[in-house]
Design an enzyme around this catalytic site. Structure first.
Site, PDB file in Angstrom:
ATOM      1  N   ASP A 321       0.945  -1.151  -0.028  1.00  0.00           N
ATOM      2  CA  ASP A 321       0.031  -0.296  -0.053  1.00  0.00           C
ATOM      3  C   ASP A 321       0.902   1.104  -0.104  1.00  0.00           C
ATOM      4  OD1 ASP A 321      -2.300  -1.510   0.187  1.00  0.00           O
ATOM      5  OD2 ASP A 321      -2.610  -1.550   2.126  1.00  0.00           O
ATOM      6  N   ASP A 545      -8.542  -6.235   9.746  1.00  0.00           N
ATOM      7  CA  ASP A 545      -7.886  -5.155   8.826  1.00  0.00           C
ATOM      8  C   ASP A 545      -8.032  -3.697   9.513  1.00  0.00           C
ATOM      9  OD1 ASP A 545      -7.291  -6.859   6.440  1.00  0.00           O
ATOM     10  OD2 ASP A 545      -9.791  -6.771   5.945  1.00  0.00           O
TER      11      ASP A 545
END
Length: 606
Positions: A321, A545
């Protein structure tokens, strides 16, 4: 996390007074004498020893006038003691005399300020601690000689491989070192595919959590990656809700005990990390690249380069990311952020990734795979080519070359289907292409396998080596269970055709947090398809998450509305519901309800 992607031993402060030397349990503290004037110092020297080697950590505290540039000196008592590799200072040794000189970022010490340095060393016979240190030529303890308590004549192995399996729910009996032994780069030529022909490392900390779940033993022996999401994780974080008590060295020792052929680490701590999300923001600010290098990458490299581990293939997944954000989430993009603008302008991501590649890639048994997003993030031409270009820029930054890149990984910690069996991007319905459906939204790819293979070709075309391999994280993209389609959708319209046949049941491909209905995907295996080195479980199933609502914590974990099941979405996910499960803990913490659902919906089924 992001849109269109993942769309996803404690250090003690030493306050010492008076003169003399104290040696106990591997700790030497040398306070200043009252006789010293401008330069006064306090030195804490600690070691973790094993047979023939040791890691030393030194804290320098300036008790005198401010210092601009320093040189620390000492003499090893045993002529066999050698510095092999150091960090946060420039080390030189002549005979038994050692000097450590400050670097550009840590040379200035105000009165009362401290800095820490360290090195890996070797010894034979015994490993006594130095009894005197100088700072800029001034003796910190006034030159007094022997310690009040003699050091041990042999160094007990604090991190030697255990003869029996270490506990899976408790920390090691001795605090793991903050950095570790090593140092010469292990010789040898890298293999083409580090996953082929060898067994993977099973993280005992994850295995213990999985085994504690009803039915968890069916999957608990699968290899999963170890996430190093902060500096403290290098040494182990026994009081954390994520990570665990094992540090990097502890995992490598356990890998030796298991006879594992490969082990996987996630390098994940860039300055301004994950610049477009909140649940996975990191500890380092956007301008802290020097800390990233000296306090994070350098100690990891010091451990991984230990020749003791030369027969383990160490696989590093580099900074998920990160780089694609510089293409999709800066000014001018929907949802662009100030943080992404900052790390693009100051080069923190590009130079940080380049430094990590260069430092870790120089180790003979280390294999670097850079994160490359996923098809639901980068599958459009406007993202596809520019991301390949920025990956190439990073691969040759900070002294690195493309030779330090063994491959790339897609779908890390995401849910994108590996293969959509019931429709292809080239299909048409009533004269309309599948690309015109709301789900595909003009993307050129509908699943991860086709994207990964095509992106590999693109990466080679921009200058990466022709033998690079791809990894696909299949830990949570199975999408099995009762709601899995068994054939194509109705051909009433292009939308009914796609929605009726797609196995990815998310409301939008941009949804990345704790997705309801997901299942375990393909089990880890090597060489599953052309150009693919392996299917892997980089995101350990069962680890959250992000939290469903804001949860105060001291681990730097924020709250992102994309993890809130009641949130109606935003422009990034087409203003669709998030699809997140309720009652989730902070990112990285164990989420039992999700783990149970992943097992129920596994495909292939358990």
């Amino acid at each position: 996390m992001n849109v269109w992607r993942r769309l996803s031993g404690p250090r003690r402060t030493l306050a010492l007074a008076g003169a003399g030397v104290l040696v106990a349990g591997g700790l030497v503290t040398i306070p200043v004498t009252a006789a010293q004037a401008a330069t006064q110092c306090d030195i804490a020297y600690t070691t973790n020893d094993w047979q023939g080697g040791f890691t030393a950590n030194i804290t320098i505290k300036n008790l005198g006038d401010p210092v601009n540039g320093w040189t620390l000196g000492w003499t090893f008592p045993n002529s066999s003691q050698r510095v092999q590799q150091g960090w946060s200072a420039t080390f030189t040794q002549s005979g038994s005399q050692v000097t450590a000189r400050s670097l550009s970022y840590n040379g200035s010490l105000a009165t009362g300020a401290s800095t820490s340095i360290g090195f890996n060393g070797a010894w034979s016979g015994s490993n006594p601690k130095p009894t005197s240190f100088t700072l800029n030529g001034v003796v910190c303890n006034g030159g007094t000689g022997n310690p009040t308590t003699p050091p041990p004549t042999t160094a007990p192995p604090t991190t030697a491989p255990p003869t029996t399996a270490p506990p899976t729910t408790a920390p090691p009996t001795t605090a793991p070192p903050t950095t570790a032994p090593p140092t010469t780069t292990p010789p040898g030529t890298k293999v083409d595919n580090p996953y082929a022909g060898v067994r993977g490392y099973v993280n005992p900390e994850w295995k213990a959590k999985a085994d504690a779940e009803p039915g968890g033993s069916r999957v608990s022996n699968n290899p999963t990656a170890v996430w190093l999401d902060r500096i403290a994780a290098i040494n182990g974080t026994p009081n954390s809700s994520s990570n665990g008590a094992f540090g990097v060295r502890d995992h490598l020792e356990e890998a030796l005990r298991q006879g594992a052929g490969y082990i996987q680490f996630v390098i994940y701590n860039l300055p301004g990390r994950d610049c477009s999300a909140l649940a996975s923001n990191g500890e380092l600010g956007p301008n802290e690249l020097p800390r990233y290098k000296a306090e994070y990458i350098d100690p990891i490299a010091a451990i991984q380069s230990d020749a003791k581990y030369r027969n383990i293939r160490i696989i590093n997944v580099i900074e998920i990311d990160s780089l694609p954000n510089l293409v999709t989430n800066t000014s001018g993009q929907a949802g662009g952020t100030v943080m992404c603008d900052t790390v693009k302008a100051n080069g923190a991501y590009v130079n940080g990734v380049g430094y990590a590649l260069a430092k870790l890639g120089a180790i003979g048994n280390v294999y670097n795979y850079i994160d490359a997003g996923h098809h639901g993030w980068l599958g459009w031409d406007s993202n596809f080519g520019p991301t390949a270009d920025i990956l190439k820029t990073a691969a040759v930054a900070s002294g690195s070359t493309v030779n330090n890149v063994h491959g790339f990984i897609t779908n890390t910690a995401n849910y994108s289907a590996l293969v959509e069996p019931y429709f292809k991007v080239t299909d048409t319905v009533n004269g309309q292409t599948v690309r015109q459906s709301k789900w595909v939204d003009w993307n050129f790819y509908v699943d991860e396998l086709s994207f990964a293979q095509a992106f590999r070709t693109k990466l080679i075309s921009v200058g990466f080596n022709s033998n690079i391999g791809m990894l696909i994280d299949t830990s949570r993209n199975g999408w099995g269970g009762a709601n899995r389609p068994t054939g194509p959708g109705a051909t009433t319209s292009v939308d009914t055709y796609v929605n009726g046949g797609r196995i990815d049941r998310r409301a939008h491909a941009g949804n990345w947090c704790n997705q309801a209905g997901a299942g375990l995907g393909e089990r880890p295996r090597a060489n599953p398809a052309t150009g693919i080195d392996a299917y892997v479980w980089v995101k350990p199933p069962g680890e959250s998450d992000g939290s469903s609502s804001e949860i105060p914590n001291n681990e730097g974990k924020g709250f992102d509305r994309m993890c809130d099941p009641t949130y109606g979405g935003n422009a990034r996910n087409g203003n669709n519901p998030t699809g997140a499960l309720p009652n989730a803990p902070i990112s990285g913490a164990w989420f039992s309800a999700q783990f149970q659902e992943l097992m129920r919906n596994a495909y292939p089924a358990l």
